[in-house]
Design a protein around this motif. Structure first.
Motif, PDB file in Angstrom:
ATOM      1  N   VAL A 131      15.703  40.049 -16.746  1.00 27.35           N
ATOM      2  CA  VAL A 131      15.312  41.477 -16.420  1.00 27.35           C
ATOM      3  C   VAL A 131      14.698  42.053 -16.638  1.00 27.35           C
ATOM      4  O   VAL A 131      14.221  43.076 -17.111  1.00 27.35           O
ATOM      5  CB  VAL A 131      17.359  41.861 -16.694  1.00 27.35           C
ATOM      6  CG1 VAL A 131      17.343  43.538 -16.756  1.00 27.35           C
ATOM      7  CG2 VAL A 131      18.088  41.425 -15.718  1.00 27.35           C
ATOM      8  N   ARG A 132      14.293  41.748 -18.465  1.00 26.50           N
ATOM      9  CA  ARG A 132      13.039  42.650 -19.616  1.00 26.50           C
ATOM     10  C   ARG A 132      12.325  42.923 -18.565  1.00 26.50           C
ATOM     11  O   ARG A 132      11.082  43.447 -18.482  1.00 26.50           O
ATOM     12  CB  ARG A 132      13.513  42.103 -20.904  1.00 26.50           C
ATOM     13  CG  ARG A 132      14.932  42.420 -21.921  1.00 26.50           C
ATOM     14  CD  ARG A 132      14.662  42.235 -23.171  1.00 26.50           C
ATOM     15  NE  ARG A 132      14.110  40.758 -23.066  1.00 26.50           N
ATOM     16  CZ  ARG A 132      15.153  40.167 -23.555  1.00 26.50           C
ATOM     17  NH1 ARG A 132      16.458  40.816 -23.896  1.00 26.50           N
ATOM     18  NH2 ARG A 132      15.214  38.646 -23.749  1.00 26.50           N
ATOM     19  N   ASP A 133      11.594  41.346 -18.186  1.00 25.89           N
ATOM     20  CA  ASP A 133      10.160  41.075 -16.916  1.00 25.89           C
ATOM     21  C   ASP A 133      10.218  42.350 -16.013  1.00 25.89           C
ATOM     22  O   ASP A 133       9.052  42.398 -16.058  1.00 25.89           O
ATOM     23  CB  ASP A 133      10.223  40.053 -16.978  1.00 25.89           C
ATOM     24  CG  ASP A 133       9.802  39.251 -18.180  1.00 25.89           C
ATOM     25  OD1 ASP A 133       9.260  39.474 -19.432  1.00 25.89           O
ATOM     26  OD2 ASP A 133      10.458  37.789 -18.517  1.00 25.89           O
ATOM     27  N   ALA A 134      11.722  41.736 -15.727  1.00 24.78           N
ATOM     28  CA  ALA A 134      10.992  42.678 -14.341  1.00 24.78           C
ATOM     29  C   ALA A 134      11.382  44.319 -14.769  1.00 24.78           C
ATOM     30  O   ALA A 134      11.477  45.062 -13.507  1.00 24.78           O
ATOM     31  CB  ALA A 134      12.315  42.306 -13.426  1.00 24.78           C
ATOM     32  N   HIS A 135      12.145  44.630 -15.592  1.00 27.25           N
ATOM     33  CA  HIS A 135      12.106  46.334 -16.224  1.00 27.25           C
ATOM     34  C   HIS A 135      10.745  46.710 -16.595  1.00 27.25           C
ATOM     35  O   HIS A 135      10.349  47.696 -16.332  1.00 27.25           O
ATOM     36  CB  HIS A 135      13.035  46.563 -17.346  1.00 27.25           C
ATOM     37  CG  HIS A 135      13.364  47.730 -17.688  1.00 27.25           C
ATOM     38  ND1 HIS A 135      12.042  48.257 -18.376  1.00 27.25           N
ATOM     39  CD2 HIS A 135      14.273  48.785 -17.721  1.00 27.25           C
ATOM     40  CE1 HIS A 135      13.281  50.289 -18.371  1.00 27.25           C
ATOM     41  NE2 HIS A 135      14.104  49.373 -17.793  1.00 27.25           N
ATOM     42  N   ALA A 136      10.271  46.097 -16.868  1.00 29.36           N
ATOM     43  CA  ALA A 136       8.413  45.913 -17.308  1.00 29.36           C
ATOM     44  C   ALA A 136       8.028  46.085 -15.804  1.00 29.36           C
ATOM     45  O   ALA A 136       7.299  47.533 -15.935  1.00 29.36           O
ATOM     46  CB  ALA A 136       7.477  44.568 -18.197  1.00 29.36           C
ATOM     47  N   LEU A 137       7.536  44.502 -14.953  1.00 31.65           N
ATOM     48  CA  LEU A 137       7.541  45.059 -14.071  1.00 31.65           C
ATOM     49  C   LEU A 137       7.805  46.712 -12.835  1.00 31.65           C
ATOM     50  O   LEU A 137       6.626  48.003 -12.432  1.00 31.65           O
ATOM     51  CB  LEU A 137       7.818  43.984 -13.256  1.00 31.65           C
ATOM     52  CG  LEU A 137       6.892  43.140 -13.282  1.00 31.65           C
ATOM     53  CD1 LEU A 137       6.729  41.763 -12.928  1.00 31.65           C
ATOM     54  CD2 LEU A 137       5.327  43.543 -13.153  1.00 31.65           C
ATOM     55  N   ALA A 138       8.745  47.085 -12.703  1.00 32.53           N
ATOM     56  CA  ALA A 138       9.338  48.259 -12.272  1.00 32.53           C
ATOM     57  C   ALA A 138       9.182  49.804 -13.053  1.00 32.53           C
ATOM     58  O   ALA A 138       8.856  50.638 -11.996  1.00 32.53           O
ATOM     59  CB  ALA A 138      10.880  48.385 -12.038  1.00 32.53           C
TER      60      ALA A 138
END
Length: 476
Positions: A131-138
């Motif tokens: 989720v942290r990785d996805a949040h950075a991309l989002a």
């Protein structure tokens, strides 16, 4: 800011007879006694940073959803909001309405984490990392989906072809529908494909922009539906009823088809957190440890000379002799026996029940209501006997029936009863008779559950023979 949005819809027809329209898959209890929705709430809370969890669900499931949120014991720092659909219109309308809600409350740059209510995640720490990785991309205005590293050539999932690296993820080149076994083997062997989990992460403003670009009809009708609502949308813990007429005009389309397969801003984050899409009885059986003959039993069961068989029984003994490769699922009012390789065809049973207008596609013998539960003990021509349990402080609606009379006998607890013009207080072993046409209400004024037996008599005993005059749960 990260706002989890839980999509909790669908009847889970492949998990009949436990999952039914009136008590669908997210409310199924697993072997540990917890529901899938409860586990999802806890998982969402572990990554939420915006003080809110949004649930998009059917109006009929609001009170059950609220109960599960309460059972999660998430504290006062996290408030729930509920967007209540009058009917299911697939995931694109649900995501669009949630995006308008999040954008209005938290701003266009607030990041939404879209979760399905019926998934299992084995490793919450690895999930939080993804989720942290996805949040950075989002946060960089990407539309992010979570891809699951395949453990084999599964034909029951969609696939995502991955391209070059993008931060902690990869570019999503294309989405592929459920493939043949031959294609699935090719995808897994190439190392370029991940399973499509159906979980997403993006800014509220970005998903609305992409909806307007790639699915303008969905965006326009969702905007019209949002504008049509007259509700205090600043209230915390909001219960927001989506208006039936404008919501019904929204196209029935998934967010994958509407946006993710068309946008050039899609990234995929690989997931290694033990994802399980609980979509069939084979998935449920995989959660139960096998014995030396690869039999798996949940509940009271005896298997003799049997192999590769799954048995789930709720409250009675099931015995199987000399069988191989079967699924046996027993509930108080329905029994499923199927080959394990026919698990996907269980939904055909539900379709057949609907054609026969049989209640078993929709209701269990025990039915949850906002005030408690009722259980049908016995029924026949012109009579029905129920066990009714009312929670402390709860009450049924002030109501009337045209075609049936009712006799109430208190088994335990205390009852406050409106019976026509009378207000009555009943204790254990006391009773009252309610003729057809009388307004009546049942209330539990005590601190312990109220249990009573209801005997119905009449020429029509359907649950739709009810006229509500007052109701604390907004069902009038």
């Amino acid at each position: 800011m990260l706002i989890p949005v839980i999509l909790s819809g669908g009847a889970g027809s492949r998990l009949w007879p436990v999952s039914r329209e009136g008590h669908p898959k997210p409310f199924m209890k697993l072997a540990d006694g917890e529901t899938l929705l409860l586990k999802t709430y806890r998982r969402a809370a572990s990554v939420a940073t915006g003080g809110e969890v949004v649930t998009v669900t059917n109006r009929d499931y609001f009170f059950m959803s609220k109960d599960e949120f309460t059972r999660a014991h998430l504290g006062d720092a996290l408030s729930p909001s509920y967007l209540l659909e009058p009917a299911g219109r697939n995931t694109a309308p649900a995501v669009a309405m949630a995006a308008f809600h999040v954008q209005e409350r938290h701003g266009a740059d607030a990041v939404m984490l879209i979760l399905a209510a019926d998934h299992l995640i084995a490793d919450r720490d690895l999930f939080a990392g993804a989720v942290r990785d996805a949040h950075a991309l989002a946060s960089d205005n990407r539309l992010v989906t979570f891809g699951i590293e395949p453990t084999g050539p599964e034909t029951g999932f969609g696939y995502i072809e991955c391209g070059e690296a993008q931060g902690s993820g990869r570019r999503a080149l294309r989405f592929v529908e459920k493939p043949s076994l031959e294609l699935a083997r090719e995808y897994v062997g190439s190392g370029r494909y991940l399973w499509n989990s159906g979980m997403f992460c993006f800014k509220a403003g970005v998903i609305l922009e992409e909806l307007a670009r790639h699915a303008p009809d969905v965006h326009a009708r969702a905007q019209a539906c949002w504008d049509a609502m007259a509700v205090d949308r600043d209230a915390k813990g909001a219960m927001i009823d989506l208006p039936a007429e404008p919501f019904g005009q929204l196209p029935d389309i998934s967010v994958d088809y509407a946006v993710m397969e068309r946008s050039d801003r899609v990234s995929v984050v690989p997931g290694r957190f033990g994802w399980n899409d609980i979509g069939s009885w084979n998935a449920i059986s995989s959660l139960v440890p096998p014995d030396e003959h690869n039999n798996r039993c949940a509940g009271d069961a005896i298997l003799v000379d049997s192999r590769n068989t799954f048995v789930q029984s709720e409250d009675r003994l099931v015995a199987a002799v000399g069988v191989d490769g079967l699924m046996i699922v027993d509930t108080p009012d329905a029994l499923l026996v199927a080959r394990q390789d026919a698990a996907q065809d269980v939904k055909k049973v539900v379709a057949a029940l609907k054609l026969r207008n049989h209640d078993a596609y929709k209701l269990h013998r025990t039915v949850a209501r906002p005030w408690g539960t009722y259980t049908v003990l016995e029924e026949g021509p012109n009579f029905k006997i129920k066990r009714i349990e009312v929670r402390p402080g709860a009450s049924l609606s002030l109501q009337m029936h045209h075609h049936r009379s009712e006799h109430w006998i208190v088994v335990s607890g205390a009852a406050k009863v409106v019976n026509g013009e009378q207000d009555i207080f009943l204790r254990t072993n006391e009773s009252t008779f309610i003729p057809a046409g009388h307004k009546h209400r049942l209330e539990n004024p005590g601190k312990l559950p109220l249990v009573l037996i209801e005997v119905q008599s009449g020429d029509y005993l359907g649950e739709d023979d009810i006229v509500r005059f007052q109701d604390v749960y907004g069902r009038c």
